[in-house]
Design a protein around this motif. Sequence first.
Motif, PDB file in Angstrom:
ATOM      1  N   GLY A 109       0.872  -1.326  -0.210  1.00 38.33           N
ATOM      2  CA  GLY A 109       0.049   0.123   0.063  1.00 38.33           C
ATOM      3  C   GLY A 109       0.821   1.135   0.019  1.00 38.33           C
ATOM      4  O   GLY A 109       0.569   2.280  -0.663  1.00 38.33           O
ATOM      5  N   THR A 110       2.147   1.044   0.694  1.00 36.41           N
ATOM      6  CA  THR A 110       2.739   2.460   0.803  1.00 36.41           C
ATOM      7  C   THR A 110       3.536   2.563  -0.630  1.00 36.41           C
ATOM      8  O   THR A 110       3.546   3.691  -1.085  1.00 36.41           O
ATOM      9  N   HIS A 368      -5.777  -9.412   6.971  1.00 35.76           N
ATOM     10  CA  HIS A 368      -5.091  -8.730   8.095  1.00 35.76           C
ATOM     11  C   HIS A 368      -3.926  -9.223   8.531  1.00 35.76           C
ATOM     12  O   HIS A 368      -3.964 -10.810   8.380  1.00 35.76           O
ATOM     13  N   VAL A 369      -2.928  -8.939   9.369  1.00 38.43           N
ATOM     14  CA  VAL A 369      -1.983  -9.340  10.115  1.00 38.43           C
ATOM     15  C   VAL A 369      -1.866  -8.931  11.236  1.00 38.43           C
ATOM     16  O   VAL A 369      -2.402  -7.562  11.567  1.00 38.43           O
ATOM     17  N   SER A 382      -5.220 -14.687  -3.454  1.00 42.03           N
ATOM     18  CA  SER A 382      -6.199 -13.859  -3.060  1.00 42.03           C
ATOM     19  C   SER A 382      -5.663 -12.455  -3.155  1.00 42.03           C
ATOM     20  O   SER A 382      -6.029 -11.986  -4.232  1.00 42.03           O
ATOM     21  N   THR A 383      -4.864 -11.770  -2.586  1.00 39.54           N
ATOM     22  CA  THR A 383      -4.641 -10.402  -2.636  1.00 39.54           C
ATOM     23  C   THR A 383      -3.851 -10.054  -4.059  1.00 39.54           C
ATOM     24  O   THR A 383      -3.963  -9.045  -4.503  1.00 39.54           O
ATOM     25  N   HIS A 384      -3.023 -10.896  -4.446  1.00 40.30           N
ATOM     26  CA  HIS A 384      -2.115 -10.948  -5.451  1.00 40.30           C
ATOM     27  C   HIS A 384      -2.766 -11.923  -6.917  1.00 40.30           C
ATOM     28  O   HIS A 384      -1.863 -12.355  -7.572  1.00 40.30           O
ATOM     29  N   ARG A 385      -3.801 -12.189  -6.819  1.00 40.23           N
ATOM     30  CA  ARG A 385      -4.267 -13.211  -7.731  1.00 40.23           C
ATOM     31  C   ARG A 385      -4.286 -12.800  -9.263  1.00 40.23           C
ATOM     32  O   ARG A 385      -4.652 -13.715 -10.102  1.00 40.23           O
ATOM     33  N   LEU A 392       4.578 -12.829  -9.658  1.00 36.48           N
ATOM     34  CA  LEU A 392       4.574 -13.056  -8.408  1.00 36.48           C
ATOM     35  C   LEU A 392       6.060 -13.174  -7.840  1.00 36.48           C
ATOM     36  O   LEU A 392       6.428 -12.672  -6.843  1.00 36.48           O
ATOM     37  N   ASN A 393       6.764 -13.754  -8.836  1.00 38.03           N
ATOM     38  CA  ASN A 393       8.489 -14.018  -8.152  1.00 38.03           C
ATOM     39  C   ASN A 393       9.052 -12.808  -8.333  1.00 38.03           C
ATOM     40  O   ASN A 393       9.830 -12.788  -7.381  1.00 38.03           O
ATOM     41  N   ASP A 394       8.772 -11.972  -9.218  1.00 34.64           N
ATOM     42  CA  ASP A 394       9.648 -10.683  -9.057  1.00 34.64           C
ATOM     43  C   ASP A 394       9.079  -9.714  -7.939  1.00 34.64           C
ATOM     44  O   ASP A 394       9.929  -8.833  -7.609  1.00 34.64           O
ATOM     45  N   ALA A 395       7.826  -9.990  -7.474  1.00 32.91           N
ATOM     46  CA  ALA A 395       7.498  -9.129  -6.531  1.00 32.91           C
ATOM     47  C   ALA A 395       7.900  -9.703  -5.244  1.00 32.91           C
ATOM     48  O   ALA A 395       7.638  -9.271  -4.096  1.00 32.91           O
TER      49      ALA A 395
END
Length: 423
Positions: A109-110, A368-369, A382-385, A392-395
């Motif tokens: 988010g940042t 949440h965490v 979920s969040t990155h679907r 995904l690997n790059d992130a």
Amino acid sequence: MTGINTKCVQAGYTPKNGEPRVIPIVQSTTFKYDTSEDMGKLFDLEASGYFYTRLQNPTNDYVAAKICALEGGTAAMLTSSGQAASFYSIFNIASCGDHVICSTNVYGGTYNLFAVTVKRMGIDFTFINPDCTDEELNAAFKPNTKAVFGETLANPSLVVFDIERFAKAAHDHGVPLIIDNTFATPINCRPFEFGADIVVHSTTKYMDGHATSVGGCIVDSGKFDWTKYADKFPGLTTPDESYHGITYTEKFGLGGAYITKATAQLMRDLGSIPSPHNAFLLNIGLESLHVRVKRHCENALTVAKFLEKHPNVSWVNYPGLESNKYYKLAQKYLPNGSSGVVSFGVKGGRKNAEAFMKKLKLAAIVTHVADIRTCCLHPASSTHRQMTEEELNDAGVPSDLVRFSVGLEDVEDIISDLEQALN
Ligand SMILES: *Cc1c(COP(=O)(O)O)cnc(C)c1O
């Protein structure tokens, strides 16, 4: 009041004779005065007091004062979310045409806030790997650089940021270091002790701890000398025409200038103030922060060690494990423990990770965490679907990655839930 545990319980609010023992909820937008002159003095920042909750409210101020004491700062303000705190921390000292250096390992988010939204306001960002060389770091500074931003313990990558090294580089170039201390909390790390100048929090996480209230906080160490680099920070060192020509560093000193400006300008104009009721709930969380964080870390280390030995787990990321790449930095900055968050890979990749998630009983699937209840997320489904395997690997969130936020239940129960789901 010197001990951090005492501060968690008591700092920020000291009732006088006959006043409520617990921080009162002043759920009022407005405050009454006998004369217009009395109120006028407040508007001129000649006297301190309350007139409208968008600018200041007693409940919010008591809680901000507690977090200020916990971090060892000189002034603090609450915001309605962690996002608002991060935005204000930058926008208070940078504007259109300026530049900011930010770690690549920050909360998603940042990253979006800075790389997309704040960039649209004309502030340019250079994202730099926290493990870069000193040469690369120094080369990132430009004449219009106004701040450096990093996260003590990054969410979700759990990379430990070398605060001292980045503070030195920032100071060599005449700018402050801003640290997001959300995951570490002041119980595990106080960034000011390592040279950071400003600290921001998403209090939504461990600070609140019970997942009741979204909130944020900004704390100033009061140590950065804005007047030494007056040309770089005209907003703090020259008269504010929108506030009757007040010069913040003159009127409020180095200890108060930054937070007063953020309140008087940003909160006045952008208005991300928390509800006093949410500040009250946040304080209840803070009262047990020292006890909770310690237990989160103990449970997480036990869970991390269990996962490391499990045949169906391909890798474990927890900075408290000796095998971790950031173990040494964690021992320096987070000697009492890093956090309750552990990430790991399920053998067999995405398919098995999804199957594992379905089997969990005690751990709840939530975005949440840092909650007292153990919770769990599989970003790839979920969040990155929307991302491909390659993206995904790059992130840094491969499709086998599970983010596990260890709560305060019996660790034996958490482990048996993991065990049955992994098997
Ligand atoms: C959650 C989070 C934020 C954003 O906070 P909100 O309260 O959700 O706005 C910022 N930084 C970190 C490290 C976070 O975990």
